[in-house]
Design a protein around this motif. Sequence first.
Motif, PDB file in Angstrom:
ATOM      1  N   VAL A   1       0.951  -1.136  -0.185  1.00 59.78           N
ATOM      2  CA  VAL A   1       0.067   0.024   0.054  1.00 59.78           C
ATOM      3  C   VAL A   1       0.981   1.336  -0.042  1.00 59.78           C
ATOM      4  CG1 VAL A   1      -0.174   0.211   2.415  1.00 59.78           C
ATOM      5  CG2 VAL A   1      -2.184   1.040   1.071  1.00 59.78           C
ATOM      6  N   MET A   2       0.511   2.075  -0.592  1.00 58.86           N
ATOM      7  CA  MET A   2       0.927   3.657  -0.736  1.00 58.86           C
ATOM      8  C   MET A   2      -0.040   4.586   0.164  1.00 58.86           C
ATOM      9  SD  MET A   2       2.493   3.179  -4.378  1.00 58.86           S
ATOM     10  CE  MET A   2       1.466   1.795  -4.499  1.00 58.86           C
ATOM     11  N   ALA A   3       0.601   5.140   1.387  1.00 56.44           N
ATOM     12  CA  ALA A   3      -0.428   5.952   1.848  1.00 56.44           C
ATOM     13  C   ALA A   3      -0.059   7.474   1.559  1.00 56.44           C
ATOM     14  CB  ALA A   3      -0.157   6.093   3.305  1.00 56.44           C
ATOM     15  N   LEU A   4      -1.081   8.108   0.440  1.00 56.50           N
ATOM     16  CA  LEU A   4      -0.918   9.261   0.083  1.00 56.50           C
ATOM     17  C   LEU A   4      -1.347  10.375   0.894  1.00 56.50           C
ATOM     18  CD1 LEU A   4       0.275  10.867  -2.407  1.00 56.50           C
ATOM     19  CD2 LEU A   4      -1.988  10.512  -3.541  1.00 56.50           C
ATOM     20  N   ALA A   5      -0.521  11.227   1.335  1.00 60.80           N
ATOM     21  CA  ALA A   5      -1.084  12.346   2.094  1.00 60.80           C
ATOM     22  C   ALA A   5      -1.512  13.588   0.970  1.00 60.80           C
ATOM     23  CB  ALA A   5       0.333  13.097   3.035  1.00 60.80           C
ATOM     24  N   ALA A   6      -2.477  14.507   1.750  1.00 67.97           N
ATOM     25  CA  ALA A   6      -2.996  15.357   0.656  1.00 67.97           C
ATOM     26  C   ALA A   6      -1.803  16.331   0.347  1.00 67.97           C
ATOM     27  CB  ALA A   6      -3.756  16.253   1.729  1.00 67.97           C
ATOM     28  N   GLY A   7      -1.623  16.589  -1.366  1.00 70.01           N
ATOM     29  CA  GLY A   7      -0.711  17.282  -1.812  1.00 70.01           C
ATOM     30  C   GLY A   7       0.633  16.509  -2.139  1.00 70.01           C
ATOM     31  N   ALA A   8       0.589  15.368  -1.718  1.00 68.18           N
ATOM     32  CA  ALA A   8       2.125  14.603  -1.480  1.00 68.18           C
ATOM     33  C   ALA A   8       2.414  13.998  -2.996  1.00 68.18           C
ATOM     34  CB  ALA A   8       1.886  13.505  -0.583  1.00 68.18           C
ATOM     35  N   GLU A   9       3.696  13.828  -3.254  1.00 70.20           N
ATOM     36  CA  GLU A   9       3.926  12.920  -4.564  1.00 70.20           C
ATOM     37  C   GLU A   9       4.569  11.997  -4.010  1.00 70.20           C
ATOM     38  OE1 GLU A   9       5.660  15.680  -7.573  1.00 70.20           O
ATOM     39  OE2 GLU A   9       4.133  17.370  -7.224  1.00 70.20           O
ATOM     40  N   ILE A  10       4.373  10.888  -4.625  1.00 68.63           N
ATOM     41  CA  ILE A  10       5.059   9.485  -4.368  1.00 68.63           C
ATOM     42  C   ILE A  10       5.545   9.044  -5.659  1.00 68.63           C
ATOM     43  CG2 ILE A  10       5.002   6.967  -3.876  1.00 68.63           C
ATOM     44  CD1 ILE A  10       2.698   7.985  -1.952  1.00 68.63           C
ATOM     45  N   ALA A  11       6.797   9.106  -5.843  1.00 70.61           N
ATOM     46  CA  ALA A  11       7.650   8.880  -7.088  1.00 70.61           C
ATOM     47  C   ALA A  11       8.378   7.576  -7.099  1.00 70.61           C
ATOM     48  CB  ALA A  11       8.546   9.895  -7.539  1.00 70.61           C
ATOM     49  N   GLY A  12       8.851   7.110  -8.150  1.00 63.74           N
ATOM     50  CA  GLY A  12       9.540   5.950  -8.185  1.00 63.74           C
ATOM     51  C   GLY A  12       8.835   4.514  -7.749  1.00 63.74           C
ATOM     52  N   ILE A  13       7.519   4.600  -8.251  1.00 63.45           N
ATOM     53  CA  ILE A  13       7.060   3.035  -7.891  1.00 63.45           C
ATOM     54  C   ILE A  13       7.061   2.371  -9.290  1.00 63.45           C
ATOM     55  CG2 ILE A  13       4.690   2.277  -7.343  1.00 63.45           C
ATOM     56  CD1 ILE A  13       6.025   3.736  -5.220  1.00 63.45           C
ATOM     57  N   ASN A  14       8.155   1.772  -9.582  1.00 66.24           N
ATOM     58  CA  ASN A  14       8.567   1.161 -10.721  1.00 66.24           C
ATOM     59  C   ASN A  14       8.197  -0.449 -10.473  1.00 66.24           C
ATOM     60  OD1 ASN A  14       9.678   3.782 -11.221  1.00 66.24           O
ATOM     61  ND2 ASN A  14      11.635   2.966 -10.255  1.00 66.24           N
ATOM     62  N   LEU A  15       7.755  -0.906 -11.767  1.00 64.99           N
ATOM     63  CA  LEU A  15       7.410  -2.244 -12.116  1.00 64.99           C
ATOM     64  C   LEU A  15       8.303  -2.716 -12.954  1.00 64.99           C
ATOM     65  CD1 LEU A  15       3.560  -1.512 -12.272  1.00 64.99           C
ATOM     66  CD2 LEU A  15       4.832  -2.580 -10.235  1.00 64.99           C
ATOM     67  N   THR A  16       8.738  -3.975 -12.486  1.00 64.62           N
ATOM     68  CA  THR A  16       9.547  -4.938 -13.668  1.00 64.62           C
ATOM     69  C   THR A  16       8.538  -6.013 -14.136  1.00 64.62           C
ATOM     70  OG1 THR A  16      11.577  -4.168 -12.664  1.00 64.62           O
ATOM     71  CG2 THR A  16      11.396  -6.314 -14.141  1.00 64.62           C
ATOM     72  N   MET A  17       8.004  -5.863 -15.301  1.00 63.38           N
ATOM     73  CA  MET A  17       7.222  -7.028 -15.907  1.00 63.38           C
ATOM     74  C   MET A  17       8.165  -8.239 -16.289  1.00 63.38           C
ATOM     75  SD  MET A  17       4.098  -5.095 -16.193  1.00 63.38           S
ATOM     76  CE  MET A  17       3.357  -6.540 -17.087  1.00 63.38           C
ATOM     77  N   ARG A  18       7.441  -9.581 -16.244  1.00 65.87           N
ATOM     78  CA  ARG A  18       8.157 -10.463 -16.678  1.00 65.87           C
ATOM     79  C   ARG A  18       7.415 -11.270 -17.868  1.00 65.87           C
ATOM     80  NH1 ARG A  18      12.267  -9.831 -13.951  1.00 65.87           N
ATOM     81  NH2 ARG A  18      12.414 -10.065 -11.622  1.00 65.87           N
ATOM     82  N   SER A  19       8.076 -11.851 -18.875  1.00 64.11           N
ATOM     83  CA  SER A  19       7.282 -12.164 -20.099  1.00 64.11           C
ATOM     84  C   SER A  19       6.519 -13.421 -19.650  1.00 64.11           C
ATOM     85  CB  SER A  19       8.396 -12.223 -21.009  1.00 64.11           C
ATOM     86  OG  SER A  19       9.116 -13.245 -21.025  1.00 64.11           O
ATOM     87  N   GLY A  20       5.513 -13.747 -20.166  1.00 68.09           N
ATOM     88  CA  GLY A  20       4.792 -14.867 -19.814  1.00 68.09           C
ATOM     89  C   GLY A  20       3.918 -15.449 -21.134  1.00 68.09           C
TER      90      GLY A  20
END
Length: 186
Positions: free
Chosen positions: A164-183
Amino acid sequence: PDGLPDEARHALTDAEGNYEIRDLNPGDYGIRCVKAGYIQGQATPDHRWPTRSTPITLAEKQIVKDADCKLSRGGSISGSVTDQDGEPLSGVEVQLMIRNYQHGRAELEREEEMQTDDHGNYRFYDLPKGRYYIGAGGRMGNPNELNYDPIVYPNGSRLADAQVMALAAGAEIAGINLTMRSGKAY
């Protein structure tokens, strides 16, 4: 006017944030306030800040003052999507989700979705404070393209794996990166 969105009237605020709308017919009205970078707000004559519009009833020749809007800054969540070799993936559907309960079971429910840009980046913005999850689905199109297994942040395939990402009012959360695997798709 309530029930007549085609007859909506608009006003811009002055430098102090004041506005005025004149020559209205009697009836029920809702006031919606919008500003870039802020969460849309509603005005009420009793200074409550509702999540849904509370109608303002206007009588013949009545003047309503202090129908104020309170706008909160919107937050954002951003990141990128790459393949297992670190190459950016464009056109991948990324979902912004919240936890919801159906029949006593926790589920992730989509709030918004978008596709990654040509650099594999995404950004959800103007978000109210809250608890969010990020996931991405497979990319399908050309039969010669690789398909990717769905993923939830940080690197899971099940609800129990989601962070979970708890986002405060007006906050910016960066760097939520995903690595996908081929299937393989079946």
